[in-house]
Enzyme design. Structure first.
Site, PDB file in Angstrom:
ATOM      1  N   SER A 187       0.091 -10.584   1.019  1.00 41.01           N
ATOM      2  CA  SER A 187      -0.562 -10.251   0.517  1.00 41.01           C
ATOM      3  C   SER A 187      -1.538  -9.263  -0.553  1.00 41.01           C
ATOM      4  O   SER A 187      -2.284  -8.395  -0.659  1.00 41.01           O
ATOM      5  CB  SER A 187       0.605  -9.347   0.503  1.00 41.01           C
ATOM      6  OG  SER A 187       1.463  -9.083  -0.761  1.00 41.01           O
ATOM      7  N   HIS A 223       3.745 -13.608 -11.630  1.00 45.73           N
ATOM      8  CA  HIS A 223       5.718 -13.622 -11.805  1.00 45.73           C
ATOM      9  C   HIS A 223       5.928 -12.572 -11.002  1.00 45.73           C
ATOM     10  O   HIS A 223       5.863 -11.584 -11.902  1.00 45.73           O
ATOM     11  CB  HIS A 223       5.789 -14.726 -13.007  1.00 45.73           C
ATOM     12  CG  HIS A 223       6.994 -15.160 -12.378  1.00 45.73           C
ATOM     13  ND1 HIS A 223       7.363 -16.569 -11.333  1.00 45.73           N
ATOM     14  CD2 HIS A 223       8.406 -14.977 -12.368  1.00 45.73           C
ATOM     15  CE1 HIS A 223       8.686 -16.300 -11.038  1.00 45.73           C
ATOM     16  NE2 HIS A 223       9.100 -15.429 -11.994  1.00 45.73           N
TER      17      HIS A 223
HETATM   18  C1  GRF Z   1       4.047 -12.068  -5.227  1.00 50.75           C
HETATM   19  O1  GRF Z   1       5.446 -11.986  -5.128  1.00 50.75           O
HETATM   20  C2  GRF Z   1       3.839 -13.522  -6.475  1.00 50.75           C
HETATM   21  O2  GRF Z   1       4.597 -12.409  -7.557  1.00 50.75           O
HETATM   22  C3  GRF Z   1       4.938 -14.588  -6.774  1.00 50.75           C
HETATM   23  O3  GRF Z   1       5.063 -14.622  -4.919  1.00 50.75           O
HETATM   24  C4  GRF Z   1       4.627 -13.425  -4.400  1.00 50.75           C
HETATM   25  C5  GRF Z   1       3.356 -13.569  -3.512  1.00 50.75           C
HETATM   26  O4  GRF Z   1       3.722 -12.848  -2.178  1.00 50.75           O
HETATM   27  N1  GRF Z   1       3.950 -15.669  -7.137  1.00 50.75           N
HETATM   28  P1  GRF Z   1       2.505 -11.966  -1.946  1.00 50.75           P
HETATM   29  O5  GRF Z   1       2.156 -13.199  -0.628  1.00 50.75           O
HETATM   30  O6  GRF Z   1       0.781 -11.827  -2.418  1.00 50.75           O
HETATM   31  O7  GRF Z   1       2.854 -11.271  -0.839  1.00 50.75           O
END
Ligand code: GRF
Length: 202
Positions: A27, A118
């Site tokens: 996302s 993160h």
């Molecule tokens: C996010 O929450 C980011 O902080 C972490 O991985 C997640 C990825 O989410 N490193 P998405 O796949 O971008 O929805």
């Protein structure tokens, strides 16, 4: 009237080429692709995943972005990543839900140019095993009053690179992993693109 973007092109300046590495849903990758579509100075050159069937690859392709799949063995090899990034003239790398360790030689090669997102306020709730809902569960179980996101440079130690920016949210009574995940996602989608923009344009 001539806009800033037009002058940028007329000056013959190269855009900053960004690669996004992601392992899952993507996302954030999608949000970044949308944010940088038609951007005057930053281009998302490709999305790379270590998972052949990751949703992020499908979504990126649907948005017209070049995608690459590389196996876990390949992404552990700095040379494989460097060859790809050299060929694609990459200036900066964004890790957006990328669940593999980045090889040291690659980090050294792109020092100060690899940015990670993160889902906690580092140094709290970082390190091995701290990803996705594991982070939110640990935050709630520790009785924290707040959580948030950290955008930081990547160095050789997991989640320990220099912090670029943090954004906070409070934890409400009865907060669940799902509700906290929603707050965190909102922070990520709201702030990650502009922080990348600011950082890579420095
Ligand atoms: C996010 O929450 C980011 O902080 C972490 O991985 C997640 C990825 O989410 N490193 P998405 O796949 O971008 O929805």
């Amino acid at each position: 009237m001539q806009g800033i973007a037009d002058s940028f092109y007329l000056c013959g300046m190269q855009k900053t080429n960004v690669a996004i590495f992601a392992s899952g849903t993507g996302s954030n990758a999608v949000n970044l692709i949308r944010h940088f579509a038609d951007h005057s100075s930053i281009d998302v050159a490709f999305v790379l995943s270590n998972k052949e069937d990751a949703d992020v690859l499908t979504s990126a392709r649907e948005l017209g972005i070049t995608t690459f799949y590389r196996s876990n063995d390949d992404v552990a090899d700095a040379e494989v990543l460097m060859v790809l990034c050299r060929e694609m003239k990459i200036d900066g790398i964004v890790l957006a839900g990328y669940l593999r360790k980045v090889p040291e030689q690659f980090i050294q090669n792109f020092e100060g140019k690899i940015i990670n997102l993160h889902p906690s306020l580092l140094p709290k709730f970082g390190g091995k095993g701290m990803y996705g809902s594991h982070v939110h569960k640990a935050v709630i179980e520790s009785g924290e009053e707040e959580s948030g996101i950290t955008i930081h440079y990547v160095n050789e130690a997991f989640d320990e690179g220099r912090i670029i920016a943090q954004f906070h949210c409070s934890l409400d009574e009865g907060e669940t992993v799902e509700s906290l995940a929603g707050k965190i996602k909102w922070l990520e989608h709201s702030y990650f693109p502009t922080v990348i923009e600011r950082t890579l344009m420095q």
